[in-house]
Design an enzyme around this catalytic site. Structure first.
Site, short mmCIF file in Angstrom:
data_model
loop_
_atom_site.label_atom_id
_atom_site.label_comp_id
_atom_site.label_asym_id
_atom_site.label_seq_id
_atom_site.Cartn_x
_atom_site.Cartn_y
_atom_site.Cartn_z
CG HIS A 73 -24.95 27.89 11.05
ND1 HIS A 73 -23.84 28.32 10.35
CD2 HIS A 73 -25.12 26.57 10.73
CE1 HIS A 73 -23.35 27.31 9.65
NE2 HIS A 73 -24.10 26.25 9.86
CD GLU A 84 -24.04 22.70 12.39
OE1 GLU A 84 -24.54 21.98 11.51
OE2 GLU A 84 -24.07 23.95 12.35
#
Length: 254
Positions: free
Chosen positions: A97, A169
């Site tokens: 992430h 993302e």
């Protein structure tokens, strides 16, 4: 063929035991707890991973961890291994992430190591990639995604069954105040990632979109040809909010 989307959420550093219990209770008694029209997943913090896995054990939801080391055991203070994730009932590991990359020094190399380790232990590796605002503004989105995609697939033994899902993302779309990617732009990036994995592996990996997904844009995003599902943040931290998005997306694709 009707699309069967992945729809899930990571709680990040949120929820007490009581809050996790309440979320699981609501989801477990919903009609989506067992619904083959979508693959649902939830990624709690380590403090409640075992508890959430137990609470959702009789549902079809996949429960995962927000990180895992590339080693099975050892002198790695503060880390959790894929063996331990599996032992707690986790079936998936979120890797790479942007917050991990920015604040904790994760690199394309460590992401590759962690992806290989997760796959080796039979876990689903949900690997996050994305372009920064600087890369986006400079027109280097494709370059950034190619570099990160090539890295994440580089160490996996693809001669054996491997479960890898990519989450696109955009860093500029994540978090409070983030700007959601336009559905068409997001779909274009997903097509790039899938084509690259097809070139390298002979097949395309599934790619989910994450970044300011909300009730207003979830259906349009999920309907895009190359988007295989949604990785949702704060809009899904409340069980009712999560189930509402699931309902809207599943109904629209049915």
């Amino acid at each position: 063929m009707t699309k069967r989307p992945w729809i899930g959420t990571s709680w990040k550093m949120n929820k007490t035991v009581a809050e996790a219990d309440a979320f699981c209770e609501t989801v477990a008694r919903s009609p989506f707890a067992r619904d083959d029209r979508a693959q649902l997943f939830v990624i709690p913090p380590f403090t409640v991973l075992y508890r959430v896995a137990q609470a959702l054990d009789e549902t079809d939801l996949i429960v995962g961890a927000q990180n895992a080391h590339w080693k099975d055991a050892g002198a790695w203070t503060g880390e959790v291994s894929p063996v331990q994730v599996k032992d707690c009932g986790g079936r998936l590991v979120e890797i790479g992430h942007s917050e991990r990359r920015e604040h904790f020094g994760e690199t394309d190399e460590t992401v590759a190591l962690k992806t290989e380790a997760a796959v080796r232990h039979g876990l689903v590796a949900l690997v996050c990639i994305g372009d920064t605002r600087e890369e986006y503004d400079a027109g280097r989105t494709a370059e950034a995604l190619r570099r990160q995609t090539e890295a994440l697939i580089s160490r996996v033994d693809w001669s054996r069954p491997a479960k890898v899902v990519v989450a696109y993302e955009p860093v500029w779309s994540i978090g409070e105040g983030g700007t959601p990617a336009e559905p068409g732009f997001a779909d274009e990036q997903h097509a790039r990632i899938k084509e690259l994995t097809r070139e390298k592996l002979g097949f395309a990996l599934p790619v989910l979109y994450g970044g300011s997904v909300n009730p207003g844009n979830c259906v349009e995003l999920a309907a895009q040809d190359h988007i295989d599902g949604l990785f949702i943040g704060r809009s899904a931290w409340n069980a009712e909010g999560y189930l509402s998005i699931v309902s809207d997306v599943v109904s629209s694709l049915s």
